[in-house]
Every structure is written in C-alpha cells, then in structure tokens.
Design a protein around this motif. Structure first.
Motif, PDB file in Angstrom:
ATOM      1  N   ILE A 157      -3.858 -14.565  -0.578  1.00 28.37           N
ATOM      2  CA  ILE A 157      -4.064 -13.262   0.069  1.00 28.37           C
ATOM      3  C   ILE A 157      -2.840 -12.374  -0.130  1.00 28.37           C
ATOM      4  O   ILE A 157      -2.972 -11.182  -0.411  1.00 28.37           O
ATOM      5  N   THR A 158      -1.657 -12.936   0.006  1.00 28.06           N
ATOM      6  CA  THR A 158      -0.431 -12.151  -0.139  1.00 28.06           C
ATOM      7  C   THR A 158      -0.287 -11.593  -1.546  1.00 28.06           C
ATOM      8  O   THR A 158      -0.057 -10.394  -1.722  1.00 28.06           O
ATOM      9  N   PHE A 159      -0.421 -12.446  -2.556  1.00 25.72           N
ATOM     10  CA  PHE A 159      -0.198 -11.984  -3.925  1.00 25.72           C
ATOM     11  C   PHE A 159      -1.327 -11.091  -4.430  1.00 25.72           C
ATOM     12  O   PHE A 159      -1.077 -10.004  -4.936  1.00 25.72           O
ATOM     13  N   LEU A 160      -2.554 -11.544  -4.296  1.00 28.18           N
ATOM     14  CA  LEU A 160      -3.671 -10.726  -4.769  1.00 28.18           C
ATOM     15  C   LEU A 160      -3.865  -9.495  -3.886  1.00 28.18           C
ATOM     16  O   LEU A 160      -4.075  -8.389  -4.380  1.00 28.18           O
ATOM     17  N   GLY A 161      -3.798  -9.692  -2.578  1.00 26.10           N
ATOM     18  CA  GLY A 161      -3.954  -8.576  -1.651  1.00 26.10           C
ATOM     19  C   GLY A 161      -2.862  -7.545  -1.823  1.00 26.10           C
ATOM     20  O   GLY A 161      -3.121  -6.342  -1.796  1.00 26.10           O
ATOM     21  N   GLY A 162      -1.628  -7.994  -2.010  1.00 25.59           N
ATOM     22  CA  GLY A 162      -0.521  -7.064  -2.206  1.00 25.59           C
ATOM     23  C   GLY A 162      -0.713  -6.219  -3.453  1.00 25.59           C
ATOM     24  O   GLY A 162      -0.481  -5.010  -3.441  1.00 25.59           O
ATOM     25  N   THR A 163      -1.154  -6.845  -4.521  1.00 29.37           N
ATOM     26  CA  THR A 163      -1.405  -6.113  -5.756  1.00 29.37           C
ATOM     27  C   THR A 163      -2.558  -5.125  -5.570  1.00 29.37           C
ATOM     28  O   THR A 163      -2.470  -3.967  -5.992  1.00 29.37           O
ATOM     29  N   LEU A 164      -3.623  -5.566  -4.927  1.00 33.30           N
ATOM     30  CA  LEU A 164      -4.765  -4.681  -4.683  1.00 33.30           C
ATOM     31  C   LEU A 164      -4.396  -3.519  -3.760  1.00 33.30           C
ATOM     32  O   LEU A 164      -4.799  -2.378  -3.998  1.00 33.30           O
ATOM     33  N   PHE A 165      -3.621  -3.801  -2.728  1.00 34.99           N
ATOM     34  CA  PHE A 165      -3.220  -2.742  -1.795  1.00 34.99           C
ATOM     35  C   PHE A 165      -2.306  -1.732  -2.485  1.00 34.99           C
ATOM     36  O   PHE A 165      -2.411  -0.523  -2.247  1.00 34.99           O
ATOM     37  N   ALA A 166      -1.394  -2.207  -3.333  1.00 33.30           N
ATOM     38  CA  ALA A 166      -0.529  -1.285  -4.079  1.00 33.30           C
ATOM     39  C   ALA A 166      -1.365  -0.409  -4.999  1.00 33.30           C
ATOM     40  O   ALA A 166      -1.154   0.811  -5.072  1.00 33.30           O
ATOM     41  N   ALA A 167      -2.331  -1.012  -5.677  1.00 36.24           N
ATOM     42  CA  ALA A 167      -3.206  -0.246  -6.570  1.00 36.24           C
ATOM     43  C   ALA A 167      -4.032   0.764  -5.777  1.00 36.24           C
ATOM     44  O   ALA A 167      -4.196   1.915  -6.194  1.00 36.24           O
ATOM     45  N   LEU A 168      -4.534   0.347  -4.629  1.00 38.13           N
ATOM     46  CA  LEU A 168      -5.332   1.243  -3.794  1.00 38.13           C
ATOM     47  C   LEU A 168      -4.508   2.447  -3.332  1.00 38.13           C
ATOM     48  O   LEU A 168      -4.964   3.581  -3.393  1.00 38.13           O
ATOM     49  N   PHE A 197       0.830  -1.202   0.000  1.00 37.01           N
ATOM     50  CA  PHE A 197       0.000   0.000   0.000  1.00 37.01           C
ATOM     51  C   PHE A 197       0.870   1.260   0.000  1.00 37.01           C
ATOM     52  O   PHE A 197       0.672   2.170  -0.806  1.00 37.01           O
ATOM     53  N   LEU A 198       1.846   1.292   0.900  1.00 39.36           N
ATOM     54  CA  LEU A 198       2.720   2.466   0.998  1.00 39.36           C
ATOM     55  C   LEU A 198       3.579   2.650  -0.248  1.00 39.36           C
ATOM     56  O   LEU A 198       3.824   3.784  -0.675  1.00 39.36           O
ATOM     57  N   LEU A 199       4.025   1.554  -0.846  1.00 37.70           N
ATOM     58  CA  LEU A 199       4.817   1.676  -2.071  1.00 37.70           C
ATOM     59  C   LEU A 199       3.955   2.189  -3.221  1.00 37.70           C
ATOM     60  O   LEU A 199       4.414   3.006  -4.023  1.00 37.70           O
TER      61      LEU A 199
END
Length: 116
Positions: A98-109, A44-46
């Motif tokens: 959760i890690t891969f999809l969530g990480g991508t979604l959080f970065a996009a968010l 998310f922060l990145l």
C-alpha cells in the motif's frame, strides 16, 4: 534565506507528522495507519507541488522542508520490520505494498489533478 525557509518548513512538517501519525497509529492497531496516511498525503501533495512548478524559494519551504519532514521512509521501514518480527507477515506485506504503490499513485494523482 533558503536554509531558513527549509528549516521552518521542516519544523512544521515534523510536528505535523508527529501529531497525525501518532493519532492514526493509536486509533488503528492492525497497521501503522498514521504513518501510512502521512506518506500517502505527502506523496499527493508533492505530486501537486511538482506540477505547479513552485518557485525555488517556495519549493524549499514546502516541498523539501515541510513535505520532506512530513513524510517518513525510515519510520515506515522500521514499522514494517516490527510487523515481520511480530509474525504479522501479511500485515507487513500489505503495509509495504500500500505504501509503495499507493504513494506512487497518490503522487501521480496530485500531479494529474494540477495539470488538467
């Protein structure tokens, strides 16, 4: 100077990851929640850091240094392997998804929130 900033960011990122992941992993035993949390927060922060278009100096300190040390791909991989080895296949697959999809979604968010 850039190397010093990178090192300082990495120092604080590694300490932050250790504290947060240790706390989260101890509190939740079904999944390595602490590692999952640092990876999602870091994504998310990145995403936000990329959207802001930081100066190269601050990017080295925060994005590469701090977030590079804060997030951890290798620990996530070994925790997933341990879950598989412990015959916790469903938890392992859930953790990876959760890690891969969530990480991508959080970065996009994070990116979208800054760009708006």
């Amino acid at each position: 100077m850039t190397l010093l900033l990178l090192g300082a960011g990495g120092f604080f990122g590694a300490i932050s990851r250790y504290l947060l992941s240790s706390y989260g992993n101890e509190r939740f035993s079904s999944l390595p929640f602490g590692t999952l949390a640092v990876n999602l927060i870091g994504s998310f922060l990145l995403g936000m850091a990329i959207a802001v278009e930081l100066s190269s100096t601050f990017y080295a300190l925060f994005a590469t240094g701090f977030l590079g040390a804060f997030t951890t791909f290798s620990t996530m991989q070994t925790e997933a392997v341990k879950l598989f080895d412990d015959k916790k296949r469903l938890q392992a697959v859930l953790y990876l998804v959760i890690t891969f999809l969530g990480g991508t979604l959080f970065a996009a968010l994070g990116f979208i929130l800054i760009m708006r």
